[in-house]
Design a protein around this motif. Structure first.
Motif, PDB file in Angstrom:
ATOM      1  N   HIS A  24      -0.566   8.531 -10.599  1.00  0.00           N
ATOM      2  CA  HIS A  24      -0.620   9.801 -11.310  1.00  0.00           C
ATOM      3  C   HIS A  24      -0.148   9.707 -12.757  1.00  0.00           C
ATOM      4  O   HIS A  24       0.917   9.151 -13.045  1.00  0.00           O
ATOM      5  CB  HIS A  24       0.245  10.842 -10.590  1.00  0.00           C
ATOM      6  CG  HIS A  24      -0.324  11.298  -9.280  1.00  0.00           C
ATOM      7  ND1 HIS A  24       0.411  11.355  -8.116  1.00  0.00           N
ATOM      8  CD2 HIS A  24      -1.583  11.700  -8.944  1.00  0.00           C
ATOM      9  CE1 HIS A  24      -0.354  11.779  -7.130  1.00  0.00           C
ATOM     10  NE2 HIS A  24      -1.567  11.987  -7.609  1.00  0.00           N
ATOM     11  N   LEU A  25      -0.947  10.275 -13.623  1.00  0.00           N
ATOM     12  CA  LEU A  25      -0.536  10.592 -14.984  1.00  0.00           C
ATOM     13  C   LEU A  25      -0.169  12.066 -14.974  1.00  0.00           C
ATOM     14  O   LEU A  25      -0.984  12.911 -14.581  1.00  0.00           O
ATOM     15  CB  LEU A  25      -1.684  10.336 -15.963  1.00  0.00           C
ATOM     16  CG  LEU A  25      -1.522  10.893 -17.385  1.00  0.00           C
ATOM     17  CD1 LEU A  25      -0.429  10.146 -18.135  1.00  0.00           C
ATOM     18  CD2 LEU A  25      -2.846  10.825 -18.140  1.00  0.00           C
ATOM     19  N   VAL A  26       1.063  12.404 -15.376  1.00  0.00           N
ATOM     20  CA  VAL A  26       1.508  13.794 -15.338  1.00  0.00           C
ATOM     21  C   VAL A  26       1.784  14.286 -16.752  1.00  0.00           C
ATOM     22  O   VAL A  26       2.062  13.498 -17.657  1.00  0.00           O
ATOM     23  CB  VAL A  26       2.765  13.973 -14.454  1.00  0.00           C
ATOM     24  CG1 VAL A  26       2.498  13.494 -13.047  1.00  0.00           C
ATOM     25  CG2 VAL A  26       3.957  13.226 -15.034  1.00  0.00           C
ATOM     26  N   ALA A  27       1.700  15.594 -16.908  1.00  0.00           N
ATOM     27  CA  ALA A  27       2.006  16.218 -18.196  1.00  0.00           C
ATOM     28  C   ALA A  27       2.812  17.481 -17.942  1.00  0.00           C
ATOM     29  O   ALA A  27       2.583  18.189 -16.959  1.00  0.00           O
ATOM     30  CB  ALA A  27       0.731  16.544 -18.969  1.00  0.00           C
ATOM     31  N   LEU A  28       3.762  17.744 -18.846  1.00  0.00           N
ATOM     32  CA  LEU A  28       4.646  18.899 -18.719  1.00  0.00           C
ATOM     33  C   LEU A  28       4.503  19.804 -19.934  1.00  0.00           C
ATOM     34  O   LEU A  28       4.632  19.351 -21.077  1.00  0.00           O
ATOM     35  CB  LEU A  28       6.113  18.442 -18.607  1.00  0.00           C
ATOM     36  CG  LEU A  28       6.551  17.876 -17.259  1.00  0.00           C
ATOM     37  CD1 LEU A  28       7.939  17.267 -17.378  1.00  0.00           C
ATOM     38  CD2 LEU A  28       6.533  18.958 -16.202  1.00  0.00           C
ATOM     39  N   GLY A  29       4.235  21.063 -19.670  1.00  0.00           N
ATOM     40  CA  GLY A  29       4.251  22.082 -20.706  1.00  0.00           C
ATOM     41  C   GLY A  29       5.274  23.142 -20.348  1.00  0.00           C
ATOM     42  O   GLY A  29       5.850  23.127 -19.259  1.00  0.00           O
ATOM     43  N   VAL A  52      10.006  28.413 -16.341  1.00  0.00           N
ATOM     44  CA  VAL A  52       8.755  27.974 -15.719  1.00  0.00           C
ATOM     45  C   VAL A  52       8.149  26.831 -16.530  1.00  0.00           C
ATOM     46  O   VAL A  52       8.057  26.916 -17.761  1.00  0.00           O
ATOM     47  CB  VAL A  52       7.733  29.125 -15.623  1.00  0.00           C
ATOM     48  CG1 VAL A  52       6.410  28.613 -15.060  1.00  0.00           C
ATOM     49  CG2 VAL A  52       8.274  30.248 -14.752  1.00  0.00           C
ATOM     50  N   PHE A  53       7.753  25.776 -15.841  1.00  0.00           N
ATOM     51  CA  PHE A  53       7.079  24.646 -16.472  1.00  0.00           C
ATOM     52  C   PHE A  53       5.621  24.616 -16.030  1.00  0.00           C
ATOM     53  O   PHE A  53       5.294  24.936 -14.880  1.00  0.00           O
ATOM     54  CB  PHE A  53       7.748  23.327 -16.085  1.00  0.00           C
ATOM     55  CG  PHE A  53       9.019  23.042 -16.832  1.00  0.00           C
ATOM     56  CD1 PHE A  53       9.013  22.312 -18.000  1.00  0.00           C
ATOM     57  CD2 PHE A  53      10.230  23.536 -16.358  1.00  0.00           C
ATOM     58  CE1 PHE A  53      10.179  22.056 -18.697  1.00  0.00           C
ATOM     59  CE2 PHE A  53      11.401  23.284 -17.038  1.00  0.00           C
ATOM     60  CZ  PHE A  53      11.383  22.550 -18.220  1.00  0.00           C
ATOM     61  N   GLY A  54       4.763  24.237 -16.947  1.00  0.00           N
ATOM     62  CA  GLY A  54       3.376  23.964 -16.601  1.00  0.00           C
ATOM     63  C   GLY A  54       3.246  22.492 -16.265  1.00  0.00           C
ATOM     64  O   GLY A  54       3.626  21.627 -17.056  1.00  0.00           O
ATOM     65  N   LEU A  55       2.745  22.182 -15.078  1.00  0.00           N
ATOM     66  CA  LEU A  55       2.641  20.802 -14.620  1.00  0.00           C
ATOM     67  C   LEU A  55       1.189  20.495 -14.285  1.00  0.00           C
ATOM     68  O   LEU A  55       0.532  21.253 -13.575  1.00  0.00           O
ATOM     69  CB  LEU A  55       3.531  20.600 -13.388  1.00  0.00           C
ATOM     70  CG  LEU A  55       3.571  19.202 -12.757  1.00  0.00           C
ATOM     71  CD1 LEU A  55       4.161  18.180 -13.727  1.00  0.00           C
ATOM     72  CD2 LEU A  55       4.390  19.226 -11.464  1.00  0.00           C
ATOM     73  N   ALA A  56       0.685  19.389 -14.817  1.00  0.00           N
ATOM     74  CA  ALA A  56      -0.670  18.923 -14.503  1.00  0.00           C
ATOM     75  C   ALA A  56      -0.603  17.444 -14.183  1.00  0.00           C
ATOM     76  O   ALA A  56       0.217  16.720 -14.753  1.00  0.00           O
ATOM     77  CB  ALA A  56      -1.621  19.186 -15.671  1.00  0.00           C
TER      78      ALA A  56
END
Length: 846
Positions: A119-124, A130-134
């Motif tokens: 997995h490549l993950v990204a955090l916004g 609240v965090f945006g996680l993809a």
């Protein structure tokens, strides 16, 4: 600075934060800081270039091995390649970076674990808290996103076990604070503009060619979409290749999955063991009977995120049951699947223009198996098997063109030739015939010249330096015809050429070059044709993965005599003759002792389990949790029968360790984990507590354990098992109607005890800690003194009084005890209806 070093610095400047492997002849070289880092990570020798510049190198043929070491250490790598052959006339070879490899974007099989996602993950960041996680697995195209509350961020990152993480530069401190050690080794702070909501959302919409993400189940304002857009931007910059295999963005619905926090996943050893963090010995290792990497990855994800929808769970169980009962069907399916390639990852390499001839050959070989698989699925009763049969695309057009075009066992590299089958291209066949006929022409020409010159030993040869030549030994030099032109003198012979030989050489060599060029072009065209069918191939891959997982669970049930669990809506749990799924396989056959677990209105919903160490309390607790989890995965379970109420979360509080890096003691870790359970458990949860309050004083500990038991029983009302050595808690059974006392049976034989590993009603009166200490090798003098102290405590709740002077140390054997201090008899009286902890004591500290 030399021109070569200028090339190196240019490559470094264009790829900040990356290690540059710089091709120089037969080596990839590292310079300056990269060389020093490479020397440490790769274990290679550090030298100097021009006496001052640190330098290290790795052989070209071992590139993949050293890339793997760098990636596992969390580094990103830019490979700077020689783009032309060395030419003595040119002082500098043109080089450029033609490959970027990062832990989260690698697609090469040799650099990936075939049985686990990458997995490549990204955090916004969205609204406060609240965090945006993809996250995306680039090797398969699976792309998901979710908005995650800050308290659950570490749990989600732990579940994903990402290899690389992206976040905006301005959020570096916030991300580090929120995620800490749960971030992957490879952490990439990206320019803030890549996480700008409008930019990121535009990247997503452009990639998926949609005007809104609502069709995927998202609202355009969600912060997770910013993270997802940042992922797409990063992949486009890094790969510079098509991303068509990333077909959709899936919303991650935590409410449809059984929630497991990081502590629970680790404590239950779902995918890795606690002791050495290895797959062997974990739950996954004993469940996994899959025969394809695709099925293994799906099972991996299913174990970490079990289902909660009874329809979906029973759909899997129906399919597993049908495959279990139909032995021939299961065996035939598994035989066909076993010969299938990993077309998820193969298709990704095709769509990103990285596939070689053998990748296309493997896809063709797999597609040939599909008609037989589809035929086996025809007429099945289980709805899930029927659905998979309908979804399985045979892709006959792709198979047909690959069967006609690609050799069965082609070379790894298309440029080498020998990839395309005869009959596929008339032009290629003509060029090959010319090259093949060249061998016959040479044979005829050699025979002709032998006859004409009378030199029986004359031969016609070829090499890349001299081209075609005639070779005559020195003994026959006088017979050399005048029209032969001298080319080279050897020790015992001379080489010559003729105009006819040169003319034919040019014709043959040209045809070989044209043949290889045409063959390469035909291969690239074929690869593009297959890439255009990426959605169909990935759909087929998903079906094969699901079939493999279901057949593997059926094979497991058949081999281990597992039973189908009955899922009910009521918060009950009734397991008869349950077995620990891991120990049941690891221990010699017949040695594991099964146990019952019955939770419900009549049997109680809170079990307090007492008994000595090593008797099996912890095993029993984990066994109940694992059987519950397996049922929600859709697996049969190790028991004679099992009725399991639908569960929303499984919590565990098992053991503890210091987290000095966070400034947390063992007791602080224990209390933090307990607080998480008390704050988040629901009546549908299953809570496993293996000791509470052991890291502080006895009275503090028992008081906390007492209060937590009351809270879980009364305020939350969940199903819970609590293993403890605080025998005083057994008194709670008279005050808490749903609490039951159970203990692990032992048999006393003089001074020894025998562990029976059987759970029975009632509470244990002793912990047998001194006996366990003897088994561990504690000195006999310590054991004797401990026995005396224990006897005194049990009689008086006081330490024994010695005859020594008050200020003098007491020596008994080789054990020196501190001087006696004045002691007050402890008094403790919990504030509940029912008997007190130590009898009718006053001045209780509650």
């Amino acid at each position: 600075m030399s021109r070569m070093m200028q090339q190196y610095h240019d490559a470094k400047a264009q790829h900040p934060g990356m290690i540059v492997l710089f091709r120089n002849g037969d080596f990839y070289e590292l310079f300056e800081d990269d060389a020093e880092l490479g020397s440490r990570v790769l274990g290679i020798t550090l030298t100097k270039r021009d006496g001052t510049i640190p330098m290290a190198g790795v052989p070209v043929h071992k590139l993949e091995h050293y890339l793997g070491l760098l990636l596992r250490a969390g580094h990103r790598v830019a490979v700077c390649e020689q783009m032309e052959e060395p030419d003595p006339k040119k002082k500098i070879i043109h080089r450029e970076v033609n490959r970027i490899v990062t832990p989260g974007t690698v697609t090469d099989d040799v650099l990936l674990d075939p049985r686990a996602p990458n997995h490549l993950v990204a955090l916004g960041v969205g609204k406060p808290g609240v965090f945006g996680l993809a996250w995306v697995d680039l090797s398969t195209g699976h792309f998901s996103a979710a908005d995650v509350p800050a308290p659950r961020l570490s749990d989600e990152l732990s579940r994903l076990n990402g290899s690389e993480c992206l976040y905006a530069e301005s959020l570096t401190a916030l991300v580090a604070q929120a995620a800490g050690s749960y971030l992957p080794k490879s952490r990439v702070a990206r320019p803030d503009w890549t996480f700008d909501p409008s930019t990121a959302l535009a990247a997503l919409k452009t990639h998926f060619q949609v005007g809104t993400l609502s069709g995927f189940g998202f609202e355009d304002e969600q912060p997770c979409l910013v993270a997802a857009g940042a992922v797409i931007i990063y992949l486009q910059e890094t790969l510079k290749a098509s991303l068509q295999h990333i077909r959709r963005l899936r919303p991650h619905r935590s409410d449809a999955l059984l929630t497991l926090d990081e502590v629970t996943r680790r404590s239950l050893e779902l995918t890795r063991t606690l002791r050495d963090s290895q797959r062997d010995g974990s739950l996954l290792s004993v469940l996994d009977r899959s025969v394809t990497p695709m099925g293994a990855r799906l099972l991996h994800d299913s174990v970490l995120a079990p289902l909660t929808d009874p329809v979906a769970i029973n759909g899997r169980l129906d399919a597993v049951e049908e495959l279990l009962k139909d032995h021939a069907l299961r065996r035939n399916l598994r035989d066909h699947l076993e010969s299938c390639a990993d077309i998820q990852r193969l298709t990704t390499r095709v769509s990103t223009a990285k596939a070689g001839p053998r990748d296309l050959s493997a896809i063709a070989r797999t597609l040939r198996k599909l008609p037989a698989v589809k035929a086996k699925l025809a007429g099945r009763r289980a709805p899930l098997l029927q659905d998979l049969e309908k979804r399985l695309e045979l892709c006959p057009d792709i198979r047909e063109v690959l069967d006609k075009a690609i050799e069965e066992d082609p070379p790894h590299i298309a440029k080498e030739g020998g990839v395309i089958r005869p009959g596929y291209s008339a032009e290629l066949d003509e060029l090959r015939a010319l090259a093949t006929d060249g061998k016959n022409w040479i044979a005829r020409y050699q025979a002709q010249e032998i006859t004409r010159t009378g030199i029986a030993s004359l031969k016609v040869g070829y090499n890349e330096i001299d081209g075609y030549y005639l070779e005559i030994t020195n003994a026959n030099e006088t017979k050399t015809p005048p029209e032969y032109k001298h080319q080279k003198t050897l020790k015992n012979a001379k080489r010559y050429y003729t105009p006819a030989l040169r003319e034919y050489e040019e014709k043959v060599v040209t045809s070989q070059d044209k043949s290889r060029a045409l063959e390469l072009q035909l291969f690239l065209t074929l690869r593009d044709q297959v890439a255009a069918q990426t959605p169909r191939l990935l759909n087929t891959a998903d079906v094969l993965a699901a079939l493999d997982m279901l057949a593997a669970l059926a094979e497991l049930a058949a081999a281990r005599n597992y039973v189908r669990p009955v899922l009910v809506d009521e918060p009950v749990l009734d397991v008869r003759d349950g077995r620990h799924p891991v120990l049941d396989q690891i221990l010699p056959p017949g040695t594991f002792v099964p146990n019952d677990a019955a939770f419900g209105p009549d049997d109680g919903t809170f079990w307090l389990v007492t008994g000595p160490n090593m008797a099996g309390k912890s095993t029993f607790l984990r066994q109940v949790a694992l059987i519950t989890l397996m049922a929600h995965v859709g697996s049969f379970v190790p028991a004679k029968s099992a009725k399991i109420g639908l569960t929303d979360r499984i919590f565990t509080r098992v053991g503890a360790s210091d987290e000095l890096s966070r400034g947390q003691s063992t007791f602080m870790v224990e209390m933090t984990e307990a607080a998480n359970i008390l704050n988040n458990a629901t009546p549908r949860s299953l809570v496993i507590l293996d000791e509470i309050g052991r890291g502080t004083s006895t009275y503090d500990g028992v008081s906390l354990a007492w209060a937590m038991t009351e809270f879980l029983h009364g305020t939350i009302g969940c199903r819970a098992l609590f293993a403890t050595h605080y025998h005083e808690l057994a008194q709670l059974a008279s005050a808490l109607p749903r609490l039951r006392n159970y203990n692990v049976l032992v048999r006393e034989l003089e001074d020894e005890i025998v562990f029976l590993h059987k759970i029975a009603p009632g509470n244990a009166e002793r912990s047998y800690g001194i006996h366990v200490a003897r088994l561990a090798g504690v000195p006999e003098a310590v054991l004797a003194r401990a026995a005396a102290v224990l006897e005194s405590l049990e009689k008086q709740h006081e330490l024994p009084v010695t005859a020594a002077a008050p200020d003098a140390p007491v020596k008994k054997g080789n054990v020196v005890l501190p001087p006696e201090a004045p002691r007050r008899k402890p008094k403790l009286k919990p504030q509940i209806s029912g008997p007190s902890l130590f009898g009718e004591a006053e001045d209780a500290p509650f």
